[in-house]
Design an enzyme around this catalytic site. Structure first.
Site, PDB file in Angstrom:
ATOM      1  N   ASP A 278      -2.858   1.188   6.866  1.00 38.41           N
ATOM      2  CA  ASP A 278      -1.935   0.884   5.765  1.00 38.41           C
ATOM      3  C   ASP A 278      -1.498  -0.581   5.800  1.00 38.41           C
ATOM      4  O   ASP A 278      -1.293  -1.205   4.757  1.00 38.41           O
ATOM      5  CB  ASP A 278      -0.699   1.787   5.848  1.00 38.41           C
ATOM      6  CG  ASP A 278      -1.058   3.236   6.088  1.00 38.41           C
ATOM      7  OD1 ASP A 278      -1.130   3.999   5.116  1.00 38.41           O
ATOM      8  OD2 ASP A 278      -1.289   3.592   7.262  1.00 38.41           O
TER       9      ASP A 278
ATOM     10  N   ASP B  39       0.884  -1.169   0.000  1.00 38.81           N
ATOM     11  CA  ASP B  39       0.000   0.000   0.000  1.00 38.81           C
ATOM     12  C   ASP B  39       0.917   1.212   0.000  1.00 38.81           C
ATOM     13  O   ASP B  39       1.401   1.628   1.054  1.00 38.81           O
ATOM     14  CB  ASP B  39      -0.899  -0.010   1.237  1.00 38.81           C
ATOM     15  CG  ASP B  39      -1.837   1.185   1.271  1.00 38.81           C
ATOM     16  OD1 ASP B  39      -2.342   1.567   0.202  1.00 38.81           O
ATOM     17  OD2 ASP B  39      -2.065   1.735   2.368  1.00 38.81           O
TER      18      ASP B  39
ATOM     19  N   GLU C 235      -1.078  -1.314  -4.904  1.00 36.94           N
ATOM     20  CA  GLU C 235      -2.314  -0.583  -5.180  1.00 36.94           C
ATOM     21  C   GLU C 235      -2.050   0.468  -6.252  1.00 36.94           C
ATOM     22  O   GLU C 235      -1.093   1.239  -6.161  1.00 36.94           O
ATOM     23  CB  GLU C 235      -2.853   0.088  -3.915  1.00 36.94           C
ATOM     24  CG  GLU C 235      -4.194   0.772  -4.149  1.00 36.94           C
ATOM     25  CD  GLU C 235      -4.810   1.311  -2.869  1.00 36.94           C
ATOM     26  OE1 GLU C 235      -5.632   0.608  -2.268  1.00 36.94           O
ATOM     27  OE2 GLU C 235      -4.452   2.440  -2.476  1.00 36.94           O
TER      28      GLU C 235
END
Length: 208
Positions: free
Chosen positions: A143, A9, A70
């Site tokens: 996160d 992330d 991501e």
């Protein structure tokens, strides 16, 4: 047989990194989860170096079969989106140096894979991550849980396909158990896959 995926992330202040082992029956096991942090007062190049070094250390320690990141999407805060893009580039470069395949997944893809609903909120995603991994609660900060969700998403969306032809991928693990019960998220995702397959196989009518 399992596939080991390292999910990222991306973020400049906090970069979540999660490693999971996912069996062919889609059961997932937590291997590692952490957050790489860099202070805002540090020079940009040093922050990117620190994030890159942290990702590199985890790649070398856990030897994943694939990396999932991501995908950057539009945000109102331009500084934030630039930082995310920069960290994504560092992660892509670090994985490429090791010859690892990398996949980018949008937030909607991750939500759909984990919860069966592409518009799920963060709390729903975090709750399902904990449930899928058999944890009492989702890792914090967000996160960390997001990185695990990205890794699981990649394994469920396509990473496991390699197991059907090449056997175990990445770290060795227990063999899959045919017919094992699926979690609600796994069942929803499998149903969505079947629906997509039926839709894509039907002839499309040309627009007039």
């Amino acid at each position: 047989m399992t596939i080991r995926v390292l999910g990222i992330d991306p973020g400049l202040t906090r970069c979540g990194v999660g490693v999971v082992d996912v069996r062919r029956d889609r059961r997932a096991t937590l291997v590692e989860v952490t957050v790489i942090r860099t202070p805002a007062e540090m020079p940009l190049e040093q922050r990117l170096l620190a994030v890159g070094d942290g990702i590199a250390a985890l790649l070398d320690r856990y030897s994943p079969a694939a990396v999932a990141i991501e995908r950057v999407f539009a945000q109102h805060n331009l500084r934030t989106v630039i930082g995310v893009a920069q960290v994504s580039g560092v992660a892509l470069h670090t994985a490429a140096q090791r010859g690892l395949p990398v996949a980018l997944h949008t937030p909607s893809e991750v939500k759909a894979a984990i919860t069966g609903y592409g518009s799920a909120d963060k709390k729903q995603v975090q709750a399902m991550v904990a449930r899928v991994l058999g944890l009492p609660e989702a890792p914090k900060p967000a996160d960390a849980a997001d990185a695990l969700a990205i890794a699981i998403c990649h394994a469920w969306r396509g990473g496991l396909a390699a197991l059907s032809t090449s056997g175990a991928v990445g770290a060795a693990g227990p063999a899959a158990v045919p017919g094992a019960a699926l979690t609600p998220a796994q069942a929803a995702w499998r149903a969505a896959e079947r629906s997509t397959a039926r839709t894509s196989s039907a002839p499309r009518r040309l627009a007039r």
